[in-house]
Every structure is written in C-alpha cells, then in structure tokens.
Design a protein around this motif. Structure first.
Motif, mmCIF file in Angstrom:
data_model
loop_
_atom_site.group_PDB
_atom_site.id
_atom_site.type_symbol
_atom_site.label_atom_id
_atom_site.label_comp_id
_atom_site.label_asym_id
_atom_site.label_seq_id
_atom_site.Cartn_x
_atom_site.Cartn_y
_atom_site.Cartn_z
ATOM 1 N N VAL A 28 21.107 36.701 112.583
ATOM 2 C CA VAL A 28 19.959 36.373 112.016
ATOM 3 C C VAL A 28 18.835 37.726 112.501
ATOM 4 C CG1 VAL A 28 17.855 34.362 112.081
ATOM 5 C CG2 VAL A 28 20.203 34.168 110.727
ATOM 6 N N ILE A 30 16.196 37.230 115.791
ATOM 7 C CA ILE A 30 14.165 37.071 116.097
ATOM 8 C C ILE A 30 14.116 37.797 116.677
ATOM 9 C CG2 ILE A 30 15.062 34.907 118.278
ATOM 10 C CD1 ILE A 30 17.474 33.924 117.323
ATOM 11 N N SER A 36 13.460 42.966 119.811
ATOM 12 C CA SER A 36 14.526 41.821 119.494
ATOM 13 C C SER A 36 15.939 41.368 118.605
ATOM 14 C CB SER A 36 14.515 42.406 117.431
ATOM 15 O OG SER A 36 12.826 42.662 117.128
ATOM 16 N N LYS A 38 19.576 39.959 117.077
ATOM 17 C CA LYS A 38 20.231 40.050 115.663
ATOM 18 C C LYS A 38 21.755 39.465 116.430
ATOM 19 C CE LYS A 38 21.037 42.045 111.137
ATOM 20 N NZ LYS A 38 21.076 42.869 110.107
ATOM 21 N N LEU A 39 21.817 37.572 115.692
ATOM 22 C CA LEU A 39 22.441 36.873 116.179
ATOM 23 C C LEU A 39 23.167 36.037 115.214
ATOM 24 C CD1 LEU A 39 21.489 35.948 120.206
ATOM 25 C CD2 LEU A 39 23.334 37.612 119.396
ATOM 26 N N LEU A 41 23.412 32.812 112.963
ATOM 27 C CA LEU A 41 22.380 31.431 113.295
ATOM 28 C C LEU A 41 23.734 30.451 114.569
ATOM 29 C CD1 LEU A 41 20.045 30.560 111.857
ATOM 30 C CD2 LEU A 41 21.398 29.520 110.221
ATOM 31 N N ILE A 43 24.737 31.114 116.482
ATOM 32 C CA ILE A 43 25.102 31.015 118.134
ATOM 33 C C ILE A 43 23.027 30.917 118.343
ATOM 34 C CG2 ILE A 43 24.556 32.476 119.964
ATOM 35 C CD1 ILE A 43 27.365 32.347 119.043
ATOM 36 N N ILE A 44 22.450 30.491 117.624
ATOM 37 C CA ILE A 44 21.300 30.584 117.147
ATOM 38 C C ILE A 44 20.705 29.025 117.617
ATOM 39 C CG2 ILE A 44 18.643 30.682 116.271
ATOM 40 C CD1 ILE A 44 19.256 33.298 115.424
ATOM 41 N N LEU A 45 21.026 28.428 116.422
ATOM 42 C CA LEU A 45 21.199 26.892 117.297
ATOM 43 C C LEU A 45 21.521 26.211 118.268
ATOM 44 C CD1 LEU A 45 22.338 26.214 112.985
ATOM 45 C CD2 LEU A 45 20.022 25.536 114.208
ATOM 46 N N ILE A 47 22.525 27.557 120.707
ATOM 47 C CA ILE A 47 21.543 28.103 122.153
ATOM 48 C C ILE A 47 20.430 26.782 122.164
ATOM 49 C CG2 ILE A 47 20.025 30.029 123.179
ATOM 50 C CD1 ILE A 47 21.828 31.978 122.239
ATOM 51 N N CYS A 48 19.637 27.207 120.857
ATOM 52 C CA CYS A 48 18.025 26.208 121.096
ATOM 53 C C CYS A 48 18.697 24.699 121.304
ATOM 54 C CB CYS A 48 17.784 25.905 119.153
ATOM 55 S SG CYS A 48 16.794 27.471 118.824
#
Length: 129
Positions: A28, A30, A36, A38-39, A41, A43-45, A47-48
């Motif tokens: 995804v 970001i 910008s 690109k990681l 999804l 990993i992003i979740l 981190i959030c």
C-alpha cells in the motif's frame, strides 16, 4: 487450569493474527507531506496499532500522575485536619478537666462546711449531763 486457558486463548488470537497478516500483505502506498512509502498493509496496520497504544498510554500516564498528585495533596490536608482535631480534643479535655477540678474543689468545701455544721448541731443538740 487458568494458565492453560489463557495460553489457549493467546494461541488462538496469535493464529488469527497470522492468518490476517497473510491475507493483508498487499503493498500500500502511503503519502506523507514530503515523501511516499510503499509498505505491506499489515505493517501499516501494526504501526497504527502501536501508535494508538502509545498515545493511549501517554494519556493514561498523565491522568494517573495528576490523580496521584491530587491524592497526595488531599492526604496532606487530612493529616493536617487530624492533627488540628487532636489538638482541639486535647484542649477541650484540659479545659473540662480544669472546670471539673474547680467544681470538685467547691463540692469538697461544701461537704466540709456541711460536716462542720453537722458537728456543731450535734454538739449543741446533745444534752449536757
């Protein structure tokens, strides 16, 4: 038994998370203000979730700190009021003690006067032989 149940629950949650991660590994994009990234999804979740936990922890810590500070101030006030109460009780007891001593002295004098009157009356009322 309780430890085994907790282990089984933790194992089930871990398996669900691994399956979730496997299905959400698509990259995804970001966009930040200057860059910008690109990681995947998951990993992003992750981190959030970590950032949310950190913010929650910080708010809880500051709330606990102010509550502890307020509690300490109130305990100081309680100790001060208890000291004042003890002093007031001691003063009242001392004052009442003095009043009771004065009343007792008066009553002792009255008793002595009544004894003296009684002795005088018995001496005067007794027939002389």
């Amino acid at each position: 038994m309780n430890k085994q149940r907790n282990f089984v629950i933790a194992l089930v949650i871990a398996i669900v998370l691994v399956i979730f991660a496997l299905f959400n590994n698509d990259p995804v994009m970001i966009n930040f203000v200057v860059a910008s990234i690109k990681l995947p999804l998951i990993i992003i979740l992750f981190i959030c979730i970590l950032l949310g936990a950190l913010v929650t922890y910080l708010f809880a810590t500051t709330g606990n700190y102010s509550t502890k500070k307020e509690l300490k101030a109130m305990q100081g006030k309680v100790e001060q009021l208890e000291t004042q109460q003890d002093q007031a009780i001691e003063a009242a007891v001392a004052e009442n003690s003095e009043q009771f001593k004065a009343q007792l002295t008066e009553k002792d004098k009255e008793i002595e006067n009544l004894k003296a009157e009684l002795t005088d009356k018995t001496n005067t009322a007794a027939p002389k032989a």
